[in-house]
Each structure stands twice: as C-alpha cells, then as structure tokens.
Scaffold this active site. Sequence first.
Site, PDB file in Angstrom:
ATOM      1  N   GLY A  72       4.638   9.662  -4.514  1.00 52.51           N
ATOM      2  CA  GLY A  72       5.267  10.752  -3.775  1.00 52.51           C
ATOM      3  C   GLY A  72       6.159  10.273  -2.649  1.00 52.51           C
ATOM      4  O   GLY A  72       5.994   9.178  -2.114  1.00 52.51           O
ATOM      5  N   GLY A 119       1.070   9.207  -7.321  1.00 53.12           N
ATOM      6  CA  GLY A 119       1.662  10.225  -8.185  1.00 53.12           C
ATOM      7  C   GLY A 119       2.548   9.648  -9.270  1.00 53.12           C
ATOM      8  O   GLY A 119       2.686  10.234 -10.349  1.00 53.12           O
ATOM      9  N   GLU A 142      -4.137   6.262  -1.567  1.00 56.75           N
ATOM     10  CA  GLU A 142      -4.012   7.429  -0.693  1.00 56.75           C
ATOM     11  C   GLU A 142      -5.069   7.501   0.409  1.00 56.75           C
ATOM     12  O   GLU A 142      -4.781   7.924   1.541  1.00 56.75           O
ATOM     13  CB  GLU A 142      -4.057   8.713  -1.529  1.00 56.75           C
ATOM     14  CG  GLU A 142      -2.865   8.908  -2.450  1.00 56.75           C
ATOM     15  CD  GLU A 142      -2.997   8.126  -3.754  1.00 56.75           C
ATOM     16  OE1 GLU A 142      -2.013   8.061  -4.505  1.00 56.75           O
ATOM     17  OE2 GLU A 142      -4.089   7.568  -4.025  1.00 56.75           O
ATOM     18  N   ASP A 150      -4.991  11.841  -5.617  1.00 57.91           N
ATOM     19  CA  ASP A 150      -4.439  13.113  -6.087  1.00 57.91           C
ATOM     20  C   ASP A 150      -3.770  13.019  -7.450  1.00 57.91           C
ATOM     21  O   ASP A 150      -3.936  12.043  -8.175  1.00 57.91           O
ATOM     22  CB  ASP A 150      -3.467  13.660  -5.039  1.00 57.91           C
ATOM     23  CG  ASP A 150      -2.241  12.777  -4.842  1.00 57.91           C
ATOM     24  OD1 ASP A 150      -2.304  11.575  -5.171  1.00 57.91           O
ATOM     25  OD2 ASP A 150      -1.215  13.281  -4.353  1.00 57.91           O
TER      26      ASP A 150
END
Length: 391
Positions: A72, A119, A142, A150
């Site tokens: 991300g 991601g 993360e 995630d």
Amino acid sequence: MAKEGMTQGEEVVLAEEIDHVRVITLNQPRKLNVISSRVVYLLAEYLERWEKDDKAQLVIIKGAGRAFSAGGDLKMFYDGKKSKDSCLEVVYRMYWLCYHIHTYKKVQVTLVNGISMGGGASLMVPMKFSVVTEKTVFATPEASIGFHTDCGFSYMLSHLPGWLGEYLALTGARLNGKELVAAGLATHFVSSEKLPELEKHLMSLKSGEENAVRSAIDEFAVEVQLDEESVLNKRAVIDECFSKDTVPDIIKSLECEASKDGNGWIGPVLKGLKRSSPTGLKMTLRSIREGRNQKLSECLRKEFRLTMNALRMVISEDVYEGIRAVTIDKDNSPKWDPPTLDKVEDHKIDLVFQPFQEDLELQIPEKEECRWSGKFESSPYPAMQTTNRTS
C-alpha cells in the site's frame, strides 16, 4: 485503455488483451508499484470485465521494474491523517477486490520477480499459479508500524502449517522465492533469466485451461531446495514459541530458546519484536488467531474494521507514527503510545474488533448470482462523505 489525458506509459496499471490472454502490468517502477487508489480501481475494473468475457481465459499479472509491488501507498495514508476517512474508499475497494482475486473464475498467473510485500503480496499468494524467482522478497511487516496483517493475510497466514503464520505476521520476516514455494505461499520457482521466455510461452498457448497452464509453467520451474540457514528449517522452535497465547509469552519463550546452541537467529527476531508497535503486535496476533476459525469473507470484514479503526485512531496513533518513522522522516525512531506491551489494555484492543453497523460493514457478495455486487458506490459511504464535505 489509458486514462484520458495520460499516455499509456504513464498509467499506473497497463492492460493488454491478446487473443485469449489478458495481461496486467503494475506500472510504477520508481515507486516500487505501490498500490494507490487508482491502482485498486483499475485492477477491479479489468478483472470484472475479463471474468465476464468468454474470450478471456488466462490472466497474467506482473510488475514493471525491480518490484512486483511493495504494498500500500503509505504516504497516501499518512497524508490522510488530518482528513477524516479520506482513505475509506480505497480501503473498502481493496478488501472487496481481495475477495474477488481469491475467488476468481479464470486462471490467473502472477510473475513475481522482485519485492512482493503486504498488500502487494495479496496479488500473488491467492492466485492459481504464482511464479517466483531468486529475486523475489516477501514480507508482511505491518505490525511493526502499528498496523495489522491485512489484505486477506489474517486468513492466508493463519492457514499455514503449524505456527508459521504467527511468526511471519508478528516479525515481518522476509522469505525468498525458494522459501515461498516451500511454505506454500507460491506455486513455482523459475530462474529470473527464464521469466521472459515463460511469459512468451504462456502467451502462445492455444488454451488458458488450468492443466495446460500448469504444464507450461512446469517446463520452466525447478525443484526447490532450501538453504541450510533458512528459517523454515527452524520450524520446531517457531512452533514452540509462536504457539503461546500472548505476545509477552511469545517473547519470553523466544528469550528462553535464544540461549540454546544454534539459536543465534533468534536475537534479531527479538530485537525486531521489541522495537515494534505494542498495539500493532497485539492487534495482529488476535487477528491471526481469529483467522484460524474464520472464512475468507469474515477475515476481510474484520480487516476492514481494523484498518478503519487504526486510521481513525480509535485507540492509538501508532500507525501514523510508524509510517512517519519509516517513510516520512525516516529516523526509524518511532514513539509508540502506549510504549510497552503491558500498557496496551485488552479492552482497548476489543474496541478495534467491534463490528460496525451492518450496512457499514464490507459487503462481500458470496452468492454467485450477485458476485460483483457490494461495491463501494452502492454502500452508504459515498453519501456520508458528501454530507461530511458539505456540513
């Protein structure tokens, strides 16, 4: 297919349609192909169109440059701190997209020749065929920045053998291409110098049928032999330590094992855990543990809540402090709040896991007849954002 007013070479995602093959190229090499709002929108648009297109049989996804995708766009999240829910749309669309990637009806192949993290790795692991090389680097880091594992990884990691998922989620440990195949996070290992030839071969296939694609990749793949020092050879210790109920107990178990012969690798692991966000670690462990007993759709709904609650600073500003320390100021000296694990109260962690009002949850279309419903624009959120802007 380029965005209006933009040359094709500048578009963040390039799409090609060649006979029965569809090719997506993540096209921000200087930014390591980070996942921005525009990237998510285009990926969803192309994948929906091609799944509904009878002519499309095989989808290939790759990254331009030395990265597949570094994950991300952290700066996007950081810049949105002062504007309530500024990243809600991209978060919603990304988790909704993750469900469709996992359940896609056409054969998908990812060619991963470089960094594949967070991601970004969610565009690799769920595919029918994920091809990695000696240049591939995977991680889910993360927790270390005050966030949680995630993009479906509370599901994917929790379903790995033993307690390997907890180890990867909490430590952000990096795996190479061989380790990814051995762990079951990728399907094939191919030398990077042979990757262009493999892609050309896949493009020349007369069919996108699964067995034909598998046979084609098998021709280029080599059997994986783990290096002696691979962390995957430390599974007994990992299972012993990371099976513990709490993060403090995991750390205590690691400290006990660290004093034993041959366990020098544990020192850096402990150092990393002790530098990570206490809130991020506790959120992540609970999410992975819950993931062991949840369906994919349940994991994605949970992760949507966790992400929004983290960005809304419901219990802590750690995610912004983590991004600041790693990406913005790059001083690598985050000031966590709370600063230690014993100060992170369980009832506070409960708050970020609380379900939203039903219509504000991520809408996962699990019935086949409405498979591509539940999009962001059909949720209450756009109207709420409009109201917030005009009030």
